[in-house]
Every structure is written in structure tokens, then in C-alpha cells.
Design an enzyme around this catalytic site. Structure first.
Site, PDB file in Angstrom:
ATOM      1  N   LYS A  53      12.038   9.196  27.685  1.00 44.17           N
ATOM      2  CA  LYS A  53      12.409   8.496  28.922  1.00 44.17           C
ATOM      3  C   LYS A  53      13.008   9.492  29.913  1.00 44.17           C
ATOM      4  CE  LYS A  53      12.959   4.112  26.586  1.00 44.17           C
ATOM      5  NZ  LYS A  53      13.782   3.062  26.006  1.00 44.17           N
ATOM      6  N   GLN A  97      19.782   1.984  24.577  1.00 49.13           N
ATOM      7  CA  GLN A  97      18.688   2.013  23.604  1.00 49.13           C
ATOM      8  C   GLN A  97      19.049   1.143  22.394  1.00 49.13           C
ATOM      9  OE1 GLN A  97      15.731   3.749  24.130  1.00 49.13           O
ATOM     10  NE2 GLN A  97      14.998   2.731  22.280  1.00 49.13           N
ATOM     11  N   ASP A 120      15.243  -2.632  31.896  1.00 42.88           N
ATOM     12  CA  ASP A 120      14.516  -3.130  30.717  1.00 42.88           C
ATOM     13  C   ASP A 120      14.164  -4.613  30.876  1.00 42.88           C
ATOM     14  OD1 ASP A 120      13.905  -1.160  28.885  1.00 42.88           O
ATOM     15  OD2 ASP A 120      15.825  -1.284  27.814  1.00 42.88           O
TER      16      ASP A 120
END
Ligand code: NDP
Length: 284
Positions: A53, A97, A120
């Protein structure tokens, strides 16, 4: 007849180039889109995802912050970090995460992220926004799957789309995105009776079960577009999807390979969501 293979790597490059143009426009106005990724603990797979990422952000010239916290970080400490990044004007996208260590409540963590920076798309406000047709951020994997269909010229409106799997990160948001694009949507789960009856009726079949090669060619309608979200590591170390690629490609009209299908799109859409968030913050 063999299916057209949807090249996720090539489409991801094309989409990244499009978003780079938008990021460059923002930068020319003095705004550099910024993504912060927090990782708690030492999970090896998570570390690889986070590194990728950060790398994707660098490729597009975005600002990125990689915050690696030890596994024994307290929930309060993590929430304080999130709060600081929520208020940081350099940061337009923020994610933690998953999974987080067991002593931390992941729902509390997701709820703590500013919904305007929730790239997200997991915050309940953004889940609700997607469900009511007012999408702010679509979760990256289903969003990437949708873009693969669109870029491949697969028409969605009025078609029967069958999604196998109902997780919050893939199946459910995928179904909502297809619905929003005017497909007629069926969602199948582990409790579905006669799964093949449903999959054989799909013009568009999206599979996200985590069960290696469970969808075989005989379960697919001739000419259907098949999106295989699954990523499974086999005993020989190779990756495979939830669809049996060899038999499926003889029947489908379009199919994504694993690896090289949906995978490259997930991070691409994360970058896209970050740039879009920066555009909104800049009042564009
Ligand atoms: P989950 O385990 O959270 O969900 C799996 C879903 O599949 C559940 O809803 C389950 O049903 C359903 N399911 C399981 N077995 C069957 C079956 N035999 N028939 C019908 N439905 C079934 O998985 P995720 O959604 O998180 O991930 C799915 C796959 O996608 C995994 O392989 C994962 O690695 C991959 N993935 C890939 C990403 C990428 O970037 N390409 C990103 C995220 C995930 P029920 O609810 O009834 O239990």
C-alpha cells in the site's frame, strides 16, 4: 471456446494512471493526497499488504505514513493515534490493517476512524451510505471488481449478477455495488441450497468464499463474466482462486485469473479513494 482473460495487472496500471492525473492536478494546487496506514503487531501477511500500500502511494507521488505499532499496544493508545491522524490535515485516507491483536476491539477501531477519511469504507456510516445509494467510499476489493467489469466492457444493467459469499469486506458490498449499477442481484452463502442452480443462472458471477476451486466449469452459464476474488495458498506454494480456472475458462465469456485478476485492483482502489478524499477536502 475459451474465455477472454481479464488482465487485472494491465487494468490496474491504466486506472492508476488515471488517478495519477487527478493527484497531479491536486498537487499543482498545493494539496498532496496523503494516506496513513497503521499496523499493530507482526502478522507477516499484513506486513506485506501494508508495504504494498505504501509502495503504491509512492508510485503515484502521494504522501504516505506507515505507523507500525508493537503487538502489545493498548486499545487506548491505538485510539489516540487514530484520533491524531483524524485531525491531521496532511492525511486524507486512514486505515488500520486488520486483523488487530485480540485484546483490541476491531469494531471500536473501525468506528473511531473519521468517516471522511475511511478509505477502506468499513465505517458503519460509509456502509450505510453505500446501502442507501449515497456512496462515499466503496470497499476496495469489490470496487476493484466492479471496475474490472466496467473496463472489460461487460454490461451490468439488467443482468443477473450472483455473488457467492456475504462477508462485510467483499460479498455484501459487492452485491450493493452491482445493485447500484442496476443488476438483478442474488447473494449465495454456505447455507444456500443447490448453489449450482443459482451460479448457472448468472450473467455475472462473483466468487468470494475462500474455498479453493469450488466453482467449476459445469456451474457456470456459457458466456458469463466470472470474477474470482479468492486468494488461496496451496500446499505446493502456488496461489489459486475460488474458481477452478481451467474448467471455468472453457465455459465463461470473461474470467479473472488468480493471481493477476482482482488482486492488483484492491490497492489501486485504495489509492483512488485517497485521491478522491483529498479532492473532497480541497473542495473540488
Ligand atoms: P469470509 O471467510 O469472510 O467469507 C466467506 C463467505 O463465503 C461467507 O459468507 C461464507 O458463507 C461463504 N461461503 C463459504 N463456503 C461457501 C460455500 N461452500 N458455498 C457458498 N458460500 C460459501 O471471506 P472474505 O470475503 O474475507 O474472502 C473471500 C476470499 O476472497 C478469500 O479467498 C480471501 O483471501 C479473498 N480476498 C481477496 C482480496 C483481494 O484483494 N483479492 C481481498 C479480500 C479477500 P457464510 O456467511 O454462510 O459462512
Amino acid at each position: 471456446m475459451s474465455a477472454r482473460i481479464i488482465d487485472g495487472k494491465a487494468i490496474a496500471q491504466e486506472v492508476r494512471a488515471e488517478w495519477k492525473v487527478r493527484a497531479d492536478i491536486l498537487k499543482s494546487k498545493g494539496v498532496t493526497p496523503g494516506l496513513a496506514v497503521i499496523i499493530v503487531g507482526e502478522d507477516p501477511a499484513s506486513k506485506v499488504y501494508v508495504a504494498n500500500k505504501v509502495k503504491a502511494c509512492a508510485e503515484l507521488g502521494l504522501h504516505s505514513e506507515h505507523i507500525a505499532l508493537p503487538a502489545d499496544t493498548s486499545e487506548a493508545e491505538l485510539l489516540a493515534r487514530i484520533d491524531a491522524l483524524n485531525k491531521d490535515p496532511k492525511i486524507h485516507g486512514l486505515l488500520v490493517q486488520l486483523p488487530v491483536p485480540k485484546h483490541i476491539d476491531s469494531d471500536k477501531v473501525l468506528n473511531a476512524i473519521n468517516p471522511e477519511k475511511d478509505v477502506d469504507g468499513f465505517h458503519p456510516i460509509n456502509v450505510g451510505a453505500l446501502a442507501t445509494g449515497n456512496m462515499r467510499f466503496a470497499p476496495c476489493t469489490p470496487y476493484g471488481s466492479l471496475v474490472l467489469l466496467q473496463k472489460s466492457g461487460v454490461s451490468i444493467e439488467g443482468k443477473h449478477a450472483v455473488v457467492v459469499g456475504r462477508s462485510n469486506i467483499v460479498g455484501k458490498p459487492m452485491a450493493l455495488l452491482l445493485l447500484q449499477n442496476n443488476a438483478t442481484v442474488t447473494i449465495c452463502t454456505s447455507r444456500t441450497q443447490d448453489l449450482a442452480k443459482h451460479t448457472r443462472d448468472a450473467d455475472i458471477l462473483v466468487v468470494a468464499t475462500g474455498k479453493p476451486k469450488m466453482i467449476t466449469g459445469d456451474m457456470i452459464k456459457p458466456g458469463a463474466a466470472v470474477i474470482d476474488v479468492g486468494i488461496n495458498r496451496m500446499a505446493d506454494g502456488k496461489l489459486c482462486g475460488d474458481v477452478d480456472f481451467e474448467s471455468a475458462k472453457e465455459v465463461a465469456g470473461y474470467i479473472t485469473p488468480v493471481p493477476g485478476g482482482v488482486g492488483p485492483m484492491t490497492i489501486t482502489m485504495l489509492v483512488a479513494n485517497t485521491v478522491q478524499s483529498a479532492e473532497r477536502a480541497a473542495g473540488k
